[in-house]
Design a protein around this motif. Sequence first.
Motif, PDB file in Angstrom:
ATOM      1  N   TYR A 191      31.367  41.978  58.934  1.00 53.56           N
ATOM      2  CA  TYR A 191      30.451  41.873  57.410  1.00 53.56           C
ATOM      3  C   TYR A 191      31.665  42.029  56.449  1.00 53.56           C
ATOM      4  CZ  TYR A 191      27.634  43.903  53.829  1.00 53.56           C
ATOM      5  OH  TYR A 191      26.824  43.759  52.475  1.00 53.56           O
ATOM      6  N   VAL A 192      32.583  42.973  56.554  1.00 60.46           N
ATOM      7  CA  VAL A 192      33.720  43.256  55.538  1.00 60.46           C
ATOM      8  C   VAL A 192      34.295  41.820  55.158  1.00 60.46           C
ATOM      9  CG1 VAL A 192      35.781  44.329  54.815  1.00 60.46           C
ATOM     10  CG2 VAL A 192      33.755  45.615  55.865  1.00 60.46           C
ATOM     11  N   SER A 193      34.702  41.384  56.348  1.00 65.61           N
ATOM     12  CA  SER A 193      35.583  40.140  56.397  1.00 65.61           C
ATOM     13  C   SER A 193      34.708  38.630  55.777  1.00 65.61           C
ATOM     14  CB  SER A 193      36.026  39.594  57.718  1.00 65.61           C
ATOM     15  OG  SER A 193      36.783  38.343  57.690  1.00 65.61           O
ATOM     16  N   ASP A 194      33.515  38.789  56.557  1.00 64.88           N
ATOM     17  CA  ASP A 194      32.611  37.559  55.982  1.00 64.88           C
ATOM     18  C   ASP A 194      31.631  37.445  55.092  1.00 64.88           C
ATOM     19  OD1 ASP A 194      34.085  36.082  57.808  1.00 64.88           O
ATOM     20  OD2 ASP A 194      33.180  36.995  59.654  1.00 64.88           O
ATOM     21  N   GLY A 195      31.160  38.792  54.756  1.00 71.52           N
ATOM     22  CA  GLY A 195      30.113  38.889  53.747  1.00 71.52           C
ATOM     23  C   GLY A 195      28.542  38.986  54.073  1.00 71.52           C
ATOM     24  N   GLY A 196      27.892  38.985  53.381  1.00 71.62           N
ATOM     25  CA  GLY A 196      26.408  39.249  53.744  1.00 71.62           C
ATOM     26  C   GLY A 196      25.525  37.808  53.192  1.00 71.62           C
ATOM     27  N   ASN A 204      28.961  29.883  63.545  1.00 71.67           N
ATOM     28  CA  ASN A 204      30.228  29.934  64.043  1.00 71.67           C
ATOM     29  C   ASN A 204      31.256  29.762  63.139  1.00 71.67           C
ATOM     30  OD1 ASN A 204      29.320  30.594  66.703  1.00 71.67           O
ATOM     31  ND2 ASN A 204      29.019  28.318  67.159  1.00 71.67           N
ATOM     32  N   ASN A 205      30.861  28.684  62.256  1.00 67.46           N
ATOM     33  CA  ASN A 205      31.982  28.542  61.210  1.00 67.46           C
ATOM     34  C   ASN A 205      31.444  29.034  59.868  1.00 67.46           C
ATOM     35  OD1 ASN A 205      34.016  27.390  59.619  1.00 67.46           O
ATOM     36  ND2 ASN A 205      34.019  25.172  60.334  1.00 67.46           N
ATOM     37  N   LYS A 206      31.562  30.258  59.510  1.00 61.72           N
ATOM     38  CA  LYS A 206      31.295  30.872  58.364  1.00 61.72           C
ATOM     39  C   LYS A 206      32.040  30.321  57.374  1.00 61.72           C
ATOM     40  CE  LYS A 206      29.518  34.877  60.538  1.00 61.72           C
ATOM     41  NZ  LYS A 206      29.693  34.895  61.952  1.00 61.72           N
ATOM     42  N   PHE A 293      36.798  52.301  23.610  1.00 61.27           N
ATOM     43  CA  PHE A 293      35.910  51.354  23.783  1.00 61.27           C
ATOM     44  C   PHE A 293      36.698  49.841  23.988  1.00 61.27           C
ATOM     45  CE2 PHE A 293      33.539  47.712  21.953  1.00 61.27           C
ATOM     46  CZ  PHE A 293      32.395  47.744  22.765  1.00 61.27           C
ATOM     47  N   ALA A 294      37.636  49.607  23.159  1.00 60.14           N
ATOM     48  CA  ALA A 294      38.309  48.370  23.026  1.00 60.14           C
ATOM     49  C   ALA A 294      38.994  48.123  24.382  1.00 60.14           C
ATOM     50  CB  ALA A 294      39.314  48.451  21.895  1.00 60.14           C
ATOM     51  N   GLU A 295      39.727  49.177  25.107  1.00 63.84           N
ATOM     52  CA  GLU A 295      40.335  49.154  26.333  1.00 63.84           C
ATOM     53  C   GLU A 295      39.506  49.044  27.455  1.00 63.84           C
ATOM     54  OE1 GLU A 295      43.311  51.934  28.574  1.00 63.84           O
ATOM     55  OE2 GLU A 295      44.044  51.383  26.521  1.00 63.84           O
ATOM     56  N   LYS A 296      38.328  49.574  27.329  1.00 61.82           N
ATOM     57  CA  LYS A 296      37.339  49.464  28.360  1.00 61.82           C
ATOM     58  C   LYS A 296      36.942  48.058  28.351  1.00 61.82           C
ATOM     59  CE  LYS A 296      33.915  53.536  28.723  1.00 61.82           C
ATOM     60  NZ  LYS A 296      34.879  54.693  28.356  1.00 61.82           N
ATOM     61  N   GLU A 297      36.360  47.286  27.444  1.00 58.28           N
ATOM     62  CA  GLU A 297      36.154  45.842  27.396  1.00 58.28           C
ATOM     63  C   GLU A 297      37.463  45.060  27.753  1.00 58.28           C
ATOM     64  OE1 GLU A 297      32.960  45.154  27.342  1.00 58.28           O
ATOM     65  OE2 GLU A 297      32.589  47.378  26.890  1.00 58.28           O
ATOM     66  N   SER A 298      38.536  45.591  27.349  1.00 56.25           N
ATOM     67  CA  SER A 298      39.703  44.326  27.579  1.00 56.25           C
ATOM     68  C   SER A 298      40.577  44.382  28.958  1.00 56.25           C
ATOM     69  CB  SER A 298      40.383  44.286  26.575  1.00 56.25           C
ATOM     70  OG  SER A 298      41.063  45.780  26.347  1.00 56.25           O
ATOM     71  N   ILE A 299      40.204  45.634  29.663  1.00 59.50           N
ATOM     72  CA  ILE A 299      41.192  45.728  31.134  1.00 59.50           C
ATOM     73  C   ILE A 299      40.284  46.471  31.993  1.00 59.50           C
ATOM     74  CG2 ILE A 299      43.265  46.953  31.965  1.00 59.50           C
ATOM     75  CD1 ILE A 299      44.284  47.235  29.126  1.00 59.50           C
ATOM     76  N   PRO A 300      39.334  45.583  32.497  1.00 55.85           N
ATOM     77  CA  PRO A 300      38.452  45.822  33.419  1.00 55.85           C
ATOM     78  C   PRO A 300      39.041  45.975  34.923  1.00 55.85           C
ATOM     79  CG  PRO A 300      38.067  43.733  32.902  1.00 55.85           C
ATOM     80  CD  PRO A 300      39.067  43.952  32.250  1.00 55.85           C
ATOM     81  N   ARG A 301      38.448  46.044  36.049  1.00 58.88           N
ATOM     82  CA  ARG A 301      38.631  45.906  37.404  1.00 58.88           C
ATOM     83  C   ARG A 301      37.468  44.886  37.683  1.00 58.88           C
ATOM     84  NH1 ARG A 301      40.761  51.459  40.049  1.00 58.88           N
ATOM     85  NH2 ARG A 301      42.552  51.770  38.947  1.00 58.88           N
ATOM     86  N   PHE A 302      37.942  43.730  38.477  1.00 54.09           N
ATOM     87  CA  PHE A 302      36.847  42.820  38.809  1.00 54.09           C
ATOM     88  C   PHE A 302      36.706  42.901  40.175  1.00 54.09           C
ATOM     89  CE2 PHE A 302      38.183  40.699  34.851  1.00 54.09           C
ATOM     90  CZ  PHE A 302      36.735  40.524  34.123  1.00 54.09           C
ATOM     91  N   TYR A 303      35.450  42.596  40.809  1.00 49.31           N
ATOM     92  CA  TYR A 303      35.185  42.397  42.078  1.00 49.31           C
ATOM     93  C   TYR A 303      34.241  41.382  42.430  1.00 49.31           C
ATOM     94  CZ  TYR A 303      36.875  47.418  42.375  1.00 49.31           C
ATOM     95  OH  TYR A 303      37.699  48.296  42.290  1.00 49.31           O
ATOM     96  N   PHE A 304      34.270  40.924  43.664  1.00 44.20           N
ATOM     97  CA  PHE A 304      33.367  39.620  43.902  1.00 44.20           C
ATOM     98  C   PHE A 304      31.955  40.352  44.630  1.00 44.20           C
ATOM     99  CE2 PHE A 304      37.265  37.575  43.463  1.00 44.20           C
ATOM    100  CZ  PHE A 304      37.018  36.312  43.278  1.00 44.20           C
ATOM    101  N   TYR A 305      30.621  39.649  44.266  1.00 43.10           N
ATOM    102  CA  TYR A 305      29.691  40.103  44.606  1.00 43.10           C
ATOM    103  C   TYR A 305      29.262  39.798  46.044  1.00 43.10           C
ATOM    104  CZ  TYR A 305      26.889  41.225  40.359  1.00 43.10           C
ATOM    105  OH  TYR A 305      26.511  41.755  39.335  1.00 43.10           O
ATOM    106  N   ASP A 306      30.159  39.086  46.647  1.00 44.37           N
ATOM    107  CA  ASP A 306      30.128  38.952  48.156  1.00 44.37           C
ATOM    108  C   ASP A 306      31.564  39.024  48.690  1.00 44.37           C
ATOM    109  OD1 ASP A 306      28.262  38.482  50.506  1.00 44.37           O
ATOM    110  OD2 ASP A 306      30.027  37.196  50.782  1.00 44.37           O
ATOM    111  N   ASN A 307      31.958  39.774  49.839  1.00 44.41           N
ATOM    112  CA  ASN A 307      33.263  39.978  50.349  1.00 44.41           C
ATOM    113  C   ASN A 307      33.480  38.396  51.202  1.00 44.41           C
ATOM    114  OD1 ASN A 307      33.263  42.722  49.907  1.00 44.41           O
ATOM    115  ND2 ASN A 307      34.393  42.853  51.945  1.00 44.41           N
ATOM    116  N   GLY A 308      32.480  37.662  51.506  1.00 46.41           N
ATOM    117  CA  GLY A 308      32.875  36.359  52.046  1.00 46.41           C
ATOM    118  C   GLY A 308      33.624  35.431  51.241  1.00 46.41           C
ATOM    119  N   LEU A 309      33.106  35.527  49.725  1.00 46.86           N
ATOM    120  CA  LEU A 309      33.648  34.746  48.761  1.00 46.86           C
ATOM    121  C   LEU A 309      35.146  35.363  48.382  1.00 46.86           C
ATOM    122  CD1 LEU A 309      30.840  34.245  46.383  1.00 46.86           C
ATOM    123  CD2 LEU A 309      31.629  32.553  48.249  1.00 46.86           C
ATOM    124  N   LEU A 310      35.230  36.438  48.289  1.00 45.37           N
ATOM    125  CA  LEU A 310      36.662  37.042  48.237  1.00 45.37           C
ATOM    126  C   LEU A 310      37.488  36.619  49.330  1.00 45.37           C
ATOM    127  CD1 LEU A 310      38.840  38.846  46.757  1.00 45.37           C
ATOM    128  CD2 LEU A 310      37.637  40.674  47.803  1.00 45.37           C
TER     129      LEU A 310
END
Length: 420
Positions: A191-196, A204-206, A293-310
């Motif tokens: 699941y962590v590797s291929d997502g949900g 077989n070929n995820k 506020f300005a730094e909150k908006e300009s320096i985020p951390r991004f994540y992918f909605y699904d681990n499979g895509l990442l």
Amino acid sequence: MNHSILKQVINDQIEVIQNADIIERDYSFEKNVNYVLVGLRRSGKSTLLYKIAKELVDEGCDWSQIIYVNFEDDRLLGFTMNDFNDIVETAYELTDAKDIYYFFDEIQIIEGWEHFARRMADQKKRVYITGSNAKMLSAEMASILGGRYIPKMIMPFSFGEALDYKKIAHDDAALFTTSKSAKIRRACQEYVSDGGFPEAQLLNNKREYKKSVYEKVLLGDIMEREQVKNKMALRLMIKKIAETVMHEVSFNTLAGNVKATGTKTSTDSMIEYTAYAENAYLLFRTKNYVSKFAEKESIPRFYFYDNGLLSLFLVDKPSALLENAVAVHLKRKYEDDVYYFKSKQTGIDIDFYLPEQACAIQASYSLGDAEERETRSLISFAEKTEGVKKLIIVTNEEERSIEKDGHEIEVIPIHKFLLA
């Protein structure tokens, strides 16, 4: 719009629903309420509509009362806002029943859909809508729809849902049974590797499936819909974001990383392109709780909605996949109440802070040499932040309790954390 074509589209879709295997999900819907379901492509929105339609029939509704239109059907090319009323007229041609249930899949393709949706609600019609763009939940749309629809975000399978689909027991007894626990752990690594993505679970070929979803989101939901001209800059930006998972990144830095490849772009383009990716439910961000506020908006951390895509972008980076899985789980449960906490003054760096839950979480694939650093940050954070009650470190396999300086830190393996 030709009514004969609409009848064919509706009847063909009914046949699809009748033959569909319904996957049980952890979502519930109130009776006699209109919904807008949004989320990443292939996350299971349509299947949820199929389930609602089948339940209506099981309760006595006739199939002729189910009017299901998928606006991605090629027979509807050229459909415009002016054609919506033809669907209603066609529905009355198909049934004399008083109650008609309308299901509109990927309706955001049709410009001006929200005005039709509002009229349908005002006329007391029962309507279910899906879409794959976050703009459908924007303040502007909410104002037009005027509270007539309940929004619900649909995400790919949670780990628990993936286990249910694979018929792997995961109750307390299973977690403490050697053979069953081993199955859960093995499924968690997958699941962590291929997502949900629901449809990918038993393939077989995820990887090929995930690539096809990614290209559909990138080409259809971002490039085509947003009319992106610098397609290479967009592709490179997403690749660079994948490489920064676990770290904050400024838009200036993203622009510099893309320019380093010889591709022209700008900081403003990076701001626009990340917004497009978020609107398509490809990415989401966490903000620094302690920043201005300005730094909150300009320096985020991004994540992918699904681990499979990442995982399409990473080679042998289990730490990034583990942290992304933690982020997705928290996003699912707490929505926008998920931050990171990084202070230059104190040196505290917390991966996830949930202020309403009074909880701080670190993600560390394996403690080992990192234990001192991770525990020091958590304890320092707890001592300097009023009201923090829970301290957690999520690991790949380790499980124990750390008592230090009057504080307790729970070390939880990822499979148990995702089932919490």
